[in-house]
Design a protein around this motif. Structure first.
Motif, PDB file in Angstrom:
ATOM      1  N   GLY A 197       0.804  -1.219   0.000  1.00 48.94           N
ATOM      2  CA  GLY A 197       0.000   0.000   0.000  1.00 48.94           C
ATOM      3  C   GLY A 197       0.828   1.255   0.000  1.00 48.94           C
ATOM      4  O   GLY A 197       0.329   2.338  -0.271  1.00 48.94           O
ATOM      5  N   ARG A 198       2.125   1.132   0.293  1.00 47.59           N
ATOM      6  CA  ARG A 198       2.984   2.311   0.368  1.00 47.59           C
ATOM      7  C   ARG A 198       3.904   2.446  -0.841  1.00 47.59           C
ATOM      8  O   ARG A 198       4.572   3.453  -0.987  1.00 47.59           O
ATOM      9  N   GLU A 290      -4.965   4.856   1.753  1.00 49.30           N
ATOM     10  CA  GLU A 290      -3.892   5.313   0.870  1.00 49.30           C
ATOM     11  C   GLU A 290      -3.772   6.838   0.922  1.00 49.30           C
ATOM     12  O   GLU A 290      -2.666   7.386   0.992  1.00 49.30           O
ATOM     13  N   SER A 371      -0.028   0.466   6.131  1.00 53.21           N
ATOM     14  CA  SER A 371      -1.258   0.380   5.340  1.00 53.21           C
ATOM     15  C   SER A 371      -1.962  -0.945   5.580  1.00 53.21           C
ATOM     16  O   SER A 371      -3.189  -1.001   5.701  1.00 53.21           O
TER      17      SER A 371
END
Length: 389
Positions: A197-198, A290, A371
């Motif tokens: 997610g990063r 996000e 995340s």
């Protein structure tokens, strides 16, 4: 020996004024509240209030101290109680003093060091004890995971301070206590690998969106960082220009006023909520997480400075956020039709509060799995079993 009646009456009047002021500081912010207005609300003359408080800061400190009294009483109300029972008591306290979290986060910065330090010490001692209880309940978790879980459950309990919610206080408290219990039991990822997610996410729109208006985007990102670190009131347009090497008058070409920067910061974030996959709860939550990780400074500035928005912009941005909350509620109702509309709204606000606080408090946003952790926490909130009435 009993205290003199006049002393008891004075102490009670101080408590009354502190509680009355807490509500006004919560709704209107420190700078929009006057001692004269509080005195009038209490049926006193303006000079009379100075017999109890030397200035507005002293009244704010007393308001926060009173709220912390309520928290402390709830946390220690049942010695030897389980963590779930203690959280249930805290949820009741959170409903009783819905103002406290906002006063701690947004208003306590207006106190001087002498007034602020004992209040910070009280809250930090409570937070440390909470982390200890969470660690005792989840001994397999490391210190970082305990910090994430503790921050998340405090976000749940504080959500009534931030959002106006329907339903009776007792019903909300029952739900929030149950949700807090679900949060500290959430299964967090243990993998040390980079969080998918990063990947590719960098803070600030100038880096994230490339050539979007170039200098304008740089000014906006710089302003957000300065507002976050120093506070909106303490930052001038000249400060922002100096930080990017731009002469003061040149800034006005891009942003005529400091308020325009604040409005644009929040507008940029809300506009990002209208892109991407829509409709499914999982997609909405992932998109919000996000955005929170990418725009954590904007989230922090919103908590502290939204009260400074011009009225028309404040209404427009709130309407956009309310529409996004309603979209979450519809998606949740589609997956959990057994929930009442009110229960669904409480869960949605609590889930979003978890994202807000985890990404902006301390250095939790630097965790490589943040995340993934947020997705697990948000899922735990939204799928908490609703207590029976």
């Amino acid at each position: 020996m009993a205290r003199p009646r006049t002393a008891l009456a004075a102490a009670e009047r101080r408590r009354q004024l502190a509680d009355l002021a807490a509500g006004q500081f919560h709704r209107r912010g420190f700078h929009q509240v006057s001692l004269a207005g509080i005195a009038s609300s209490a049926g006193l003359t303006a000079p009379a209030i100075y017999r109890h408080f030397e200035n507005k800061q002293a009244l704010l400190a007393a308001s926060i101290d009173r709220g912390l009294d309520v928290v402390a009483a709830a946390w220690t109300a049942r010695p030897g109680a389980s963590l779930d029972d203690a959280l249930a008591e805290l949820a009741i306290a959170a409903e009783e003093r819905r103002d406290l979290w906002t006063l701690l986060q947004r208003e306590m910065r207006h106190l001087d060091q002498r007034q602020r330090e004992p209040l910070e010490a009280r809250f930090n001692a409570f937070a440390a004890d909470l982390r200890r209880r969470v660690h005792d309940a989840r001994p397999e978790c490391d210190a970082g995971q305990v910090a994430v879980l503790s921050t998340a459950l405090l976000a749940v309990l504080s959500s009534p301070s931030v959002y106006s919610m329907p339903a009776r206080s007792a019903d909300r408290a029952r739900i929030l206590g149950r949700v807090a219990g679900a949060v500290y039991r959430a299964d967090l990822p243990h993998a040390a690998a980079p969080d998918p997610g990063r990947l590719g996410a960098t803070p600030g729109s100038a880096q994230q969106q490339g050539t979007q208006n170039g200098r304008r985007a740089e000014l906006l990102d710089t302003a957000i960082a300065l507002f976050h670190d120093r506070g909106y009131a303490a930052v001038s347009l000249d400060d922002i220009g100096a930080a990017v090497g731009m002469a003061g008058p040149s800034i006005y070409y891009h942003f005529p006023t400091k308020g325009d920067l604040l409005v644009q910061a929040f507008t940029r974030a809300t506009e990002q909520l209208t892109t991407g996959k829509r409709g499914k709860l999982e997609d909405l939550a992932a998109q919000y997480i996000e955005l929170g990780v990418r725009e954590r400074l904007v989230f922090g500035v919103y908590v502290l400075e939204a009260i400074n928005l011009p009225p028309e912009a404040a209404r427009r941005i709130k309407a956009s956020l309310d529409a996004h909350v309603a979209e979450w509620c519809r998606a949740l109702a589609a997956e959990r039709p057994e929930l009442s509309d009110t229960d669904g709204l409480v869960l949605v606000h609590a889930a979003r509060a978890v994202v807000h606080d985890v990404v902006r408090v301390g250095h939790l946003h630097e965790r490589p799995t943040i995340s993934q952790e947020l997705r697990e926490l948000v899922h735990a909130v939204l799928y908490t079993h609703s207590p029976s009435r």
